[in-house]
Design a protein around this motif. Sequence first.
Motif, PDB file in Angstrom:
ATOM      1  N   SER A   1       0.850  -1.179   0.000  1.00  0.00           N
ATOM      2  CA  SER A   1       0.000   0.000   0.000  1.00  0.00           C
ATOM      3  C   SER A   1       0.889   1.234   0.000  1.00  0.00           C
ATOM      4  N   ASP A   2       0.775   2.021  -1.053  1.00  0.00           N
ATOM      5  CA  ASP A   2       1.606   3.210  -1.148  1.00  0.00           C
ATOM      6  C   ASP A   2       1.185   4.282  -0.149  1.00  0.00           C
ATOM      7  N   ASN A   3      -0.080   4.618  -0.190  1.00  0.00           N
ATOM      8  CA  ASN A   3      -0.512   5.717   0.660  1.00  0.00           C
ATOM      9  C   ASN A   3      -1.847   5.444   1.345  1.00  0.00           C
ATOM     10  N   GLY A   4      -2.365   4.257   1.241  1.00  0.00           N
ATOM     11  CA  GLY A   4      -3.625   3.935   1.885  1.00  0.00           C
ATOM     12  C   GLY A   4      -4.830   4.545   1.211  1.00  0.00           C
ATOM     13  N   GLU A   5      -4.691   4.920  -0.048  1.00  0.00           N
ATOM     14  CA  GLU A   5      -5.792   5.541  -0.791  1.00  0.00           C
ATOM     15  C   GLU A   5      -6.198   4.656  -1.963  1.00  0.00           C
ATOM     16  N   TRP A   6      -7.393   4.890  -2.479  1.00  0.00           N
ATOM     17  CA  TRP A   6      -7.838   4.217  -3.693  1.00  0.00           C
ATOM     18  C   TRP A   6      -6.950   4.688  -4.843  1.00  0.00           C
ATOM     19  N   SER A   7      -6.715   3.825  -5.809  1.00  0.00           N
ATOM     20  CA  SER A   7      -5.873   4.204  -6.943  1.00  0.00           C
ATOM     21  C   SER A   7      -6.579   5.194  -7.869  1.00  0.00           C
ATOM     22  N   SER A   8      -7.906   5.256  -7.770  1.00  0.00           N
ATOM     23  CA  SER A   8      -8.678   6.220  -8.552  1.00  0.00           C
ATOM     24  C   SER A   8      -9.848   6.705  -7.709  1.00  0.00           C
ATOM     25  N   GLY A   9     -10.327   7.867  -8.033  1.00  0.00           N
ATOM     26  CA  GLY A   9     -11.447   8.437  -7.289  1.00  0.00           C
ATOM     27  C   GLY A   9     -12.760   7.781  -7.663  1.00  0.00           C
ATOM     28  N   ILE A  10     -13.783   8.092  -6.906  1.00  0.00           N
ATOM     29  CA  ILE A  10     -15.089   7.481  -7.122  1.00  0.00           C
ATOM     30  C   ILE A  10     -15.683   7.893  -8.479  1.00  0.00           C
ATOM     31  N   CYS A  11     -15.343   9.052  -8.986  1.00  0.00           N
ATOM     32  CA  CYS A  11     -15.905   9.527 -10.258  1.00  0.00           C
ATOM     33  C   CYS A  11     -14.887   9.536 -11.403  1.00  0.00           C
ATOM     34  N   ASP A  12     -13.820   8.769 -11.298  1.00  0.00           N
ATOM     35  CA  ASP A  12     -12.789   8.741 -12.343  1.00  0.00           C
ATOM     36  C   ASP A  12     -13.095   7.701 -13.416  1.00  0.00           C
ATOM     37  N   CYS A  13     -14.284   7.786 -13.972  1.00  0.00           N
ATOM     38  CA  CYS A  13     -14.693   6.795 -14.974  1.00  0.00           C
ATOM     39  C   CYS A  13     -13.919   6.901 -16.281  1.00  0.00           C
ATOM     40  N   ARG A  14     -13.353   8.042 -16.559  1.00  0.00           N
ATOM     41  CA  ARG A  14     -12.627   8.203 -17.825  1.00  0.00           C
ATOM     42  C   ARG A  14     -11.347   7.356 -17.861  1.00  0.00           C
ATOM     43  N   GLU A  15     -10.921   6.845 -16.703  1.00  0.00           N
ATOM     44  CA  GLU A  15      -9.739   5.978 -16.671  1.00  0.00           C
ATOM     45  C   GLU A  15     -10.022   4.612 -17.287  1.00  0.00           C
ATOM     46  N   ASP A  16     -11.268   4.181 -17.261  1.00  0.00           N
ATOM     47  CA  ASP A  16     -11.659   2.924 -17.889  1.00  0.00           C
ATOM     48  C   ASP A  16     -13.057   3.102 -18.478  1.00  0.00           C
ATOM     49  N   VAL A  17     -13.118   3.668 -19.656  1.00  0.00           N
ATOM     50  CA  VAL A  17     -14.380   4.038 -20.282  1.00  0.00           C
ATOM     51  C   VAL A  17     -15.244   2.810 -20.562  1.00  0.00           C
ATOM     52  N   ARG A  18     -14.620   1.699 -20.949  1.00  0.00           N
ATOM     53  CA  ARG A  18     -15.372   0.480 -21.264  1.00  0.00           C
ATOM     54  C   ARG A  18     -16.159  -0.005 -20.048  1.00  0.00           C
ATOM     55  N   ASP A  19     -15.480  -0.110 -18.914  1.00  0.00           N
ATOM     56  CA  ASP A  19     -16.165  -0.553 -17.703  1.00  0.00           C
ATOM     57  C   ASP A  19     -17.194   0.472 -17.240  1.00  0.00           C
ATOM     58  N   CYS A  20     -16.895   1.737 -17.405  1.00  0.00           N
ATOM     59  CA  CYS A  20     -17.827   2.786 -17.010  1.00  0.00           C
ATOM     60  C   CYS A  20     -19.123   2.691 -17.819  1.00  0.00           C
ATOM     61  N   CYS A  21     -18.995   2.487 -19.114  1.00  0.00           N
ATOM     62  CA  CYS A  21     -20.189   2.350 -19.966  1.00  0.00           C
ATOM     63  C   CYS A  21     -20.996   1.118 -19.580  1.00  0.00           C
ATOM     64  N   LEU A  22     -20.302   0.007 -19.363  1.00  0.00           N
ATOM     65  CA  LEU A  22     -20.999  -1.216 -18.957  1.00  0.00           C
ATOM     66  C   LEU A  22     -21.677  -1.017 -17.606  1.00  0.00           C
ATOM     67  N   GLY A  23     -20.997  -0.341 -16.671  1.00  0.00           N
ATOM     68  CA  GLY A  23     -21.572  -0.076 -15.360  1.00  0.00           C
ATOM     69  C   GLY A  23     -22.786   0.836 -15.425  1.00  0.00           C
ATOM     70  N   CYS A  24     -22.776   1.784 -16.344  1.00  0.00           N
ATOM     71  CA  CYS A  24     -23.905   2.718 -16.471  1.00  0.00           C
ATOM     72  C   CYS A  24     -25.090   2.108 -17.213  1.00  0.00           C
ATOM     73  N   TRP A  25     -24.828   1.335 -18.254  1.00  0.00           N
ATOM     74  CA  TRP A  25     -25.901   0.819 -19.097  1.00  0.00           C
ATOM     75  C   TRP A  25     -26.423  -0.543 -18.663  1.00  0.00           C
ATOM     76  N   CYS A  26     -25.610  -1.324 -17.988  1.00  0.00           N
ATOM     77  CA  CYS A  26     -26.060  -2.649 -17.543  1.00  0.00           C
ATOM     78  C   CYS A  26     -25.427  -2.965 -16.184  1.00  0.00           C
ATOM     79  N   LEU A  27     -25.807  -2.180 -15.192  1.00  0.00           N
ATOM     80  CA  LEU A  27     -25.207  -2.300 -13.865  1.00  0.00           C
ATOM     81  C   LEU A  27     -25.365  -3.687 -13.242  1.00  0.00           C
ATOM     82  N   PRO A  28     -26.528  -4.338 -13.317  1.00  0.00           N
ATOM     83  CA  PRO A  28     -26.621  -5.667 -12.706  1.00  0.00           C
ATOM     84  C   PRO A  28     -25.622  -6.663 -13.301  1.00  0.00           C
ATOM     85  N   CYS A  29     -25.465  -6.649 -14.614  1.00  0.00           N
ATOM     86  CA  CYS A  29     -24.507  -7.558 -15.267  1.00  0.00           C
ATOM     87  C   CYS A  29     -23.076  -7.222 -14.851  1.00  0.00           C
TER      88      CYS A  29
END
Length: 126
Positions: free
Chosen positions: A16-44
């Motif tokens: 653990s470098d600093n005890g923080e998340w590697s990305s913020g809660i709203c940093d969806c642009r870091e992984d656009v594919r997962d962000c789109c899947l999470g927004c359009w088909c959250l249960p899946c």
Amino acid sequence: MSYVVWHQPRPMVVQSDNGEWSSGICDCREDVRDCCLGCWCLPCFACKVTHDLGHCLCLPLLDIFSCPRPIATSMRVFVRHQYDIRGSLWEDCLLSTCCLACVWCQIAREMKTRQLPVMLSDIIRR
């Protein structure tokens, strides 16, 4: 004759470098594919992330029946404890209730960044 062989999980050493998340809660642009899947088909997406964590595939579907999201909260706590990330149960519960898709996307990004190994035992039958 068949044998059941159990392999115990190896001790996990977490850096653990600093005890923080590697990305913020709203940093969806870091992984656009997962962000789109999470927004359009959250249960899946939630089922896929939970399965990648080594838990029951359909576990996130229980979140449909309650407002404080117990499964999303517990998965966030699980990842936070695995990587020694600072935070509180209150924060996990609040974020899981108010921004469910963002929580699942953040968990998925953290797993990709830190490559969390599956902790379930392997069963091999011969």
